[in-house]
Design an enzyme around this catalytic site. Structure first.
Site, PDB file in Angstrom:
ATOM      1  CG  ASP A  37      -0.209   0.057   2.549  1.00  0.00           C
ATOM      2  OD1 ASP A  37       0.960  -0.382   2.613  1.00  0.00           O
ATOM      3  OD2 ASP A  37      -0.786   0.576   3.531  1.00  0.00           O
ATOM      4  CG  ASP A  49       4.053   0.021   1.610  1.00  0.00           C
ATOM      5  OD1 ASP A  49       3.532  -1.086   1.781  1.00  0.00           O
ATOM      6  OD2 ASP A  49       3.840   0.993   2.361  1.00  0.00           O
ATOM      7  CG  ASN A  57       0.684   3.551   4.226  1.00  0.00           C
ATOM      8  OD1 ASN A  57       0.555   3.563   5.443  1.00  0.00           O
ATOM      9  ND2 ASN A  57       1.647   2.885   3.623  1.00  0.00           N
ATOM     10  CB  THR A  86       4.643  -4.211   2.971  1.00  0.00           C
ATOM     11  OG1 THR A  86       4.245  -3.768   1.670  1.00  0.00           O
ATOM     12  CG2 THR A  86       5.807  -5.175   2.861  1.00  0.00           C
ATOM     13  CG  PHE A 109      -1.372   1.818   9.714  1.00  0.00           C
ATOM     14  CD1 PHE A 109      -2.285   2.841   9.935  1.00  0.00           C
ATOM     15  CD2 PHE A 109      -1.247   1.326   8.413  1.00  0.00           C
ATOM     16  CE1 PHE A 109      -3.046   3.369   8.902  1.00  0.00           C
ATOM     17  CE2 PHE A 109      -2.004   1.848   7.378  1.00  0.00           C
ATOM     18  CZ  PHE A 109      -2.900   2.876   7.623  1.00  0.00           C
ATOM     19  CG  ASN A 110       0.503  -2.665   7.625  1.00  0.00           C
ATOM     20  OD1 ASN A 110       0.058  -1.629   7.124  1.00  0.00           O
ATOM     21  ND2 ASN A 110       1.737  -3.097   7.396  1.00  0.00           N
ATOM     22  CG  HIS A 136       7.483   0.431   9.687  1.00  0.00           C
ATOM     23  ND1 HIS A 136       7.487   0.206  11.044  1.00  0.00           N
ATOM     24  CD2 HIS A 136       7.122   1.737   9.534  1.00  0.00           C
ATOM     25  CE1 HIS A 136       7.137   1.306  11.688  1.00  0.00           C
ATOM     26  NE2 HIS A 136       6.914   2.254  10.792  1.00  0.00           N
ATOM     27  CG  ASP A 137       6.068  -1.623   4.671  1.00  0.00           C
ATOM     28  OD1 ASP A 137       5.692  -2.142   5.735  1.00  0.00           O
ATOM     29  OD2 ASP A 137       5.378  -0.792   4.042  1.00  0.00           O
TER      30      ASP A 137
HETATM   31  C1  BDR Z   1       3.087   0.110   8.590  1.00  0.00           C
HETATM   32  O1  BDR Z   1       2.044   1.057   8.400  1.00  0.00           O
HETATM   33  C2  BDR Z   1       2.255   1.803   7.224  1.00  0.00           C
HETATM   34  O2  BDR Z   1       2.088   3.164   7.455  1.00  0.00           O
HETATM   35  C3  BDR Z   1       3.640   1.478   6.749  1.00  0.00           C
HETATM   36  O3  BDR Z   1       3.681   1.462   5.325  1.00  0.00           O
HETATM   37  C4  BDR Z   1       3.932   0.119   7.331  1.00  0.00           C
HETATM   38  O4  BDR Z   1       3.496  -0.902   6.463  1.00  0.00           O
HETATM   39  C5  BDR Z   1       3.833   0.445   9.858  1.00  0.00           C
HETATM   40  O5  BDR Z   1       2.989   0.376  10.962  1.00  0.00           O
HETATM   41 CA    CA Z   2       2.916  -0.473   4.147  1.00  0.00          CA
END
Ligand code: BDR
Ligand code: CA
Length: 316
Positions: free
Chosen positions: A10, A15, A40, A129, A171-172, A245-246
């Site tokens: 996303d 990402d 996102n 991701t 978040f994800n 993160h991703d």
């Molecule tokens: C995740 O949330 C999104 O904002 C980032 O792309 C990542 O996948 C981090 O919590």
């Molecule tokens: Ca992401």
């Protein structure tokens, strides 16, 4: 032989780096297509961003499949406050190149199902991701693909680290907790890069400078994007940089010595209330349940960023 991967994402700044890192690593990874989900930012923007990134890398030969625009049960939650209105705002305001290839004429969920069924058993690795909506729908429509996957590697969750969207949730997982629960409760071989590990991978000023100065043409654009991405986390948490993160998922597939983890039982909380989307992680084996997830807990941040810088320079 390169491992064949499908990436479900996303974009989103991190990402974006995950996509580019995969494209820059043909000896280890063959990216056979990208499926996209709303997360996102809304789906039309995450799809457009993905296509622009492929233009940036001069890889418009790769197909982009639009997937689910919203989570299974809940309204979509987006993160423009982190990624900007476009989902890929840059520090300088410069825009990414226009996409050259149209969106593929197949739903992302069907792309995932068909790709796994048409490959040999154990051949395809799925990387996710973003919110897990596309993956959960694919598993529900075609449960046979679960056993046919080599494995599923996700960025999502937080075992021992506080949440980043609520005190309890990452978040994800929070965006589509019901999808996440279905995936975690499937029998898929699952590796989780949650906030426990990604919060150790900060885009510090020297790391950002290295990407800008030594990452070649694409690295310079990535540094501009990450300059924007850094602003929210630095402002909110006072850290040295935002967590990248991703790309942890892709980096681990390229070089498994970068990270370490432990098999544990993890369950996703879908109850309404303050724990919605929490990944409850049984480090001590206190519960009765068998381990179902490899939870990544430590890694070498300097080597991770060196890998990214080096690989981006090879996209020129
Ligand atoms: C995740 O949330 C999104 O904002 C980032 O792309 C990542 O996948 C981090 O919590
Ligand atoms: Ca992401």
């Amino acid at each position: 032989m390169a491992r064949r991967i499908l990436l479900d994402c996303d974009p989103g700044h991190d990402d974006a780096v995950a996509i580019l890192l995969a494209l820059a690593s043909p000896a280890e990874l063959e990216l056979i297509g990208i499926s996209v989900v709303g997360g996102n930012v809304k789906l039309d923007a995450t799809v457009l961003n993905t296509r622009k990134l492929l233009s940036l890398a001069a890889r418009d030969d790769i197909d982009v499949y639009a997937g689910c625009p919203r989570p299974m049960l809940r309204e979509i939650v987006t993160a423009e406050h982190v990624h900007g209105d476009t989902g890929l705002d840059s520090g300088s305001g410069r825009e990414l190149p226009d996409p050259l290839r149209p969106v593929a004429d197949k739903h992302a969920v069907n792309f995932i199902i068909d790709s796994v069924r048409n490959a040999a058993a154990g051949e395809i690795t799925l990387v996710a991701t973003g919110p897990l909506t596309n993956i959960a729908v694919a598993f529900a429509m075609a449960p046979d693909i679960i056993e046919r996957l080599q494995e599923l590697v996700i960025m999502g969750g937080a075992g021992f680290e506080p949440g980043n969207v609520t005190p309890a949730a990452e978040f994800n997982i929070y965006v589509d907790p019901h999808a996440a629960r279905a995936v975690f409760e499937s029998s898929v071989k699952l590796t989780m890069f949650g906030l426990d590990i990604t919060h150790q991978m900060l885009i510090t000023p020297p790391r950002l400078k290295a990407i800008e100065e030594h990452g070649g043409r694409v690295g310079a654009v990535v540094a501009d994007l990450l300059d924007f991405f850094n602003r929210y986390d630095i402002g909110k948490y006072g850290w040295d940089g935002a967590p990248l993160h991703d790309p942890c998922t892709i980096a681990w597939l390229i070089d498994p010595t970068l990270f370490e983890g432990r098999l544990m039982h993890v369950v996703v909380d879908t109850s309404e209330g303050p724990s919605l989307g929490r990944t409850v992680t049984d480090w001590f084996g206190a519960g009765e349940e068998e381990p179902n997830v490899m939870v990544m807990t430590s890694g070498d941040a300097d080597r991770f960023f060196a890998l990214i810088t080096d690989r981006l320079s090879q996209l020129d």
